[in-house]
Design a protein around this motif. Structure first.
Motif, PDB file in Angstrom:
ATOM      1  N   ARG A 108      -3.181   1.133   8.240  1.00 48.97           N
ATOM      2  CA  ARG A 108      -3.375  -0.298   8.438  1.00 48.97           C
ATOM      3  C   ARG A 108      -2.694  -0.761   9.722  1.00 48.97           C
ATOM      4  NH1 ARG A 108      -2.523  -4.301   3.299  1.00 48.97           N
ATOM      5  NH2 ARG A 108      -3.050  -6.306   4.275  1.00 48.97           N
ATOM      6  N   ARG A 112      -1.633   4.758   3.679  1.00 44.43           N
ATOM      7  CA  ARG A 112      -2.555   3.653   3.928  1.00 44.43           C
ATOM      8  C   ARG A 112      -1.892   2.561   4.755  1.00 44.43           C
ATOM      9  NH1 ARG A 112      -5.409   1.631  -1.425  1.00 44.43           N
ATOM     10  NH2 ARG A 112      -6.351   0.282   0.182  1.00 44.43           N
ATOM     11  N   ASP A 141       0.834  -1.202   0.000  1.00 47.47           N
ATOM     12  CA  ASP A 141       0.000   0.000   0.000  1.00 47.47           C
ATOM     13  C   ASP A 141       0.867   1.250   0.000  1.00 47.47           C
ATOM     14  OD1 ASP A 141      -2.254  -1.595   0.144  1.00 47.47           O
ATOM     15  OD2 ASP A 141      -2.376  -1.504   2.332  1.00 47.47           O
TER      16      ASP A 141
END
Length: 472
Positions: free
Chosen positions: A423, A419, A415
Motif C-alpha cells: 500500500r 499488504r 493490514d
C-alpha cells in the motif's frame, strides 16, 4: 412496567392507556332513570398514571444518558447535550458555551440549528445581557453545597422592558423569542460553562421538563468533566512531544526537507531528526521507542538527544552511531527497546549511507523508479547483547526523494505487513508529477493515500512519522 408506550416527545408527555384490570362500571337496573353519573376515577387509576409517568421519565433519562455516555470526544458530547436538552425542554435551537472556571480551557461555543454566522451575531450582544452570560458571570452559575445551580428563564424576550437593544435586534434577526439556560456546574466538576435553548415563540418549560433537564444536565456535566480531563491530557502530551522534536528543519544546500508527525492520544515514542554535520553533510534519523505515555515520550527525548551527540562525533559511520546508541539504551533503559534508522547524507554527491536497527527500509521515489532500499535485517536496539549490522549506500539521482518513516504508518492501516508495504509503495508510485518537486507535498500525498477514511485521526493509538529528503 414493560408494556409498550405510544409515541411520545423525548419520552415525556406520553398518554397512558387505561389499565386492563380496571373494574368495568355496573350496568343500570332495568327501568331506572338514565341519570348521568359523576365521573370518578377508578380505584388506583390516578396512582397508576402517576407511576407510569415516572417510569416514562426515567426511561427517557436512561436512554439519553446512555447515548451521552457513548460519546468519547468533547465535541460529540456537547452536540449530544444540545440535542437531548432541546428535546427535553421542547426547543428547536440552542448553544453551549464551554468555559471552564479554572481558566485552563479549552474554550469553545457550539450551536444546534445555528450556523457560525448566527453564533457570531449572538456574540456581538453584551455578555451580561445574554442568558448564558448571566450564569457564567454571576453566582447563579456556581454550584451550591447540594450541587444545585440556578437557571435563566426568559419566556418572552420582546415583552421585557430591560432587554438590551442589541439583544433585541439579534433575537429578531435570528427569529427567537424566548430562551431557557442552565449552567454546566456541579460541586465535583466545578463550573464548566452553560447551555442555552432558544424558542421560536414565547414559551418556557414547565416544572416537569425543568426537573428532567436539570437531572440530565447534572449528569452531562460530570461526563463533560471527564472528557475535558482527557482532552487536556492529550493536548499536554502532544505539546510535550512536539517540543522534544525539531521546531524547524535545517537548510542544507542541495537537499530539501519536510517532516510530518501524528501523535496518538496517549503520546508515543516515535521521533525524527535532521541536523547539519561537518563537511556540508546532513544527518537524518527516525526511530520509535516501545511503549506509550509520558515515560515513552521522556525516553524518546533522551534517545534523540543522545543520537544527536553521537552523530556529530561519528556521523559518517552510521553503524558506530547506532552501536553507541544501543549501548546507552541497554545501560540506562534496560526495560526498553527501540527501532532506529540513521542516514549520513552527502548532498553534493547525492549519496546516502545508512544503517537500521529493526527499522523499516526507506523508500526511494523518483521519475524512473519507486523502490525500497536494500537494508540488512537486524534486531531493534536493546534486544541483543551487542548490536551491529552492516551499512548500505544509496545513490540518488537529481530530483529523487528518500522517504524515511516509522512503523506506525504501516500499523495504522490495519493490514498485514506485506499488504501495508504494498500500500505504501503504491501510494508513492501514484504521486502526481506536479507534486514531486515538493517534499512536503510528497509526504502529504503518501499520508492521504495510505491512511484514508479516518486512519489519520488524532485518536489513533500509533504515532506516525514521515521524513522526506529531496535531492536537487
Amino acid at each position: 412496567m414493560n408494556a409498550p408506550h405510544p409515541p411520545k416527545v423525548a419520552g415525556i408527555d406520553s398518554t397512558v392507556p387505561t389499565p386492563a384490570h380496571t373494574v368495568p362500571p355496573t350496568p343500570p337496573a332495568p327501568g331506572a332513570a338514565s341519570v348521568p353519573a359523576p365521573h370518578t376515577p377508578a380505584p388506583g387509576a390516578l396512582l397508576q398514571d402517576r407511576l407510569a409517568g415516572w417510569v416514562s421519565d426515567l426511561t427517557t433519562l436512561h436512554e439519553l444518558t446512555e447515548r451521552l455516555a457513548g460519546t468519547s470526544t468533547l465535541d460529540a458530547a456537547l452536540q449530544e447535550l444540545l440535542r437531548a436538552g432541546a428535546a427535553l425542554v421542547g426547543a428547536r435551537r440552542g448553544l453551549v458555551v464551554l468555559e471552564p472556571g479554572d481558566g485552563l480551557g479549552p474554550h469553545t461555543t457550539i450551536g444546534l440549528g445555528l450556523g457560525r454566522a448566527d453564533l457570531g451575531h449572538i456574540e456581538t450582544v453584551p455578555r451580561g445581557s445574554l442568558p448564558y452570560g448571566e450564569l457564567l458571570d454571576t453566582a447563579a452559575g456556581l454550584p451550591g453545597g447540594n450541587g444545585q445551580t440556578g437557571e435563566s428563564v426568559h419566556p418572552d424576550l420582546f415583552a421585557e422592558d430591560g432587554l438590551d437593544p442589541r439583544h433585541r435586534e439579534v433575537a429578531a434577526r435570528l427569529g427567537y423569542a424566548a430562551s431557557y439556560a442552565l449552567p454546566l456546574s456541579t460541586v465535583a466538576a466545578g463550573r464548566l460553562g452553560a447551555a442555552e435553548w432558544l424558542y421560536d415563540e414565547p414559551a418556557e418549560p414547565d416544572e416537569r421538563r425543568r426537573h428532567l433537564v436539570g437531572l440530565y444536565v447534572r449528569y452531562a456535566t460530570e461526563h463533560l468533566a471527564r472528557l475535558l480531563e482527557v482532552e487536556r491530557t492529550r493536548a499536554c502530551m502532544a505539546t510535550i512531544t512536539e517540543e522534544l522534536l525539531p521546531s524547524r528543519l535545517p537548510r542544507v544546500a542541495g537537499v530539501q526537507l519536510a517532516a510530518r508527525h501524528r501523535t496518538g492520544p496517549r503520546g508515543g515514542g516515535d521521533w525524527y531528526d535532521a541536523l547539519p554535520l561537518p563537511d556540508a553533510a546532513l544527518g537524518l534519523a527516525v526511530g520509535s521507542v516501545t511503549g506509550s505515555g509520558p515515560s515513552a515520550v521522556a525516553a524518546m527525548g533522551r534517545l534523540r538527544a543522545s543520537l544527536r551527540a553521537y552523530a556529530v562525533m561519528e556521523g559518517e559511520d552510521p553503524v558506530a552511531v547506532l552501536s553507541d546508541l544501543e549501548l546507552l539504551l541497554r545501560l540506562t533503559e534496560p526495560a526498553r527497546s527501540a527501532t532506529a534508522l540513521f542516514a549520513y547524507c552527502e548532498p553534493a554527491l547525492r549519496k546516502v549511507t545508512l544503517a537500521g536497527a529493526g527499522h523499516s527500509p526507506p523508500l526511494l521515489i523518483g521519475e524512473r523508479r519507486t523502490e525500497f532500499a536494500e537494508t540488512s535485517v537486524s534486531a531493534p536496539l536493546g534486544m541483543l547483547a551487542c548490536w551491529e549490522a552492516p551499512s548500505v549506500e544509496i545513490q540518488a539521482e537529481a530530483g529523487e526523494t528518500v522517504l524515511l518513516y516509522t512503523d506506525g504508518l504501516l500499523h495504522r492501516t490495519g493490514d498485514p505487513m506485506d499488504r501495508a508495504f504494498a500500500r505504501l509503495h503504491s501510494a508513492a508510485a501514484s504521486i502526481p508529477r506536479a507534486l514531486r518537486r515538493d517534499p512536503g507535498a510528497i509526504a502529504d500525498h503518501v499520508l492521504r493515500t495510505v491512511l484514508p477514511a479516518g486512519l489519520d485521526a488524532a485518536d489513533r493509538e500509533e504515532d506516525v512519522v514521515l521524513l522526506a529528503a529531496r535531492f536537487d
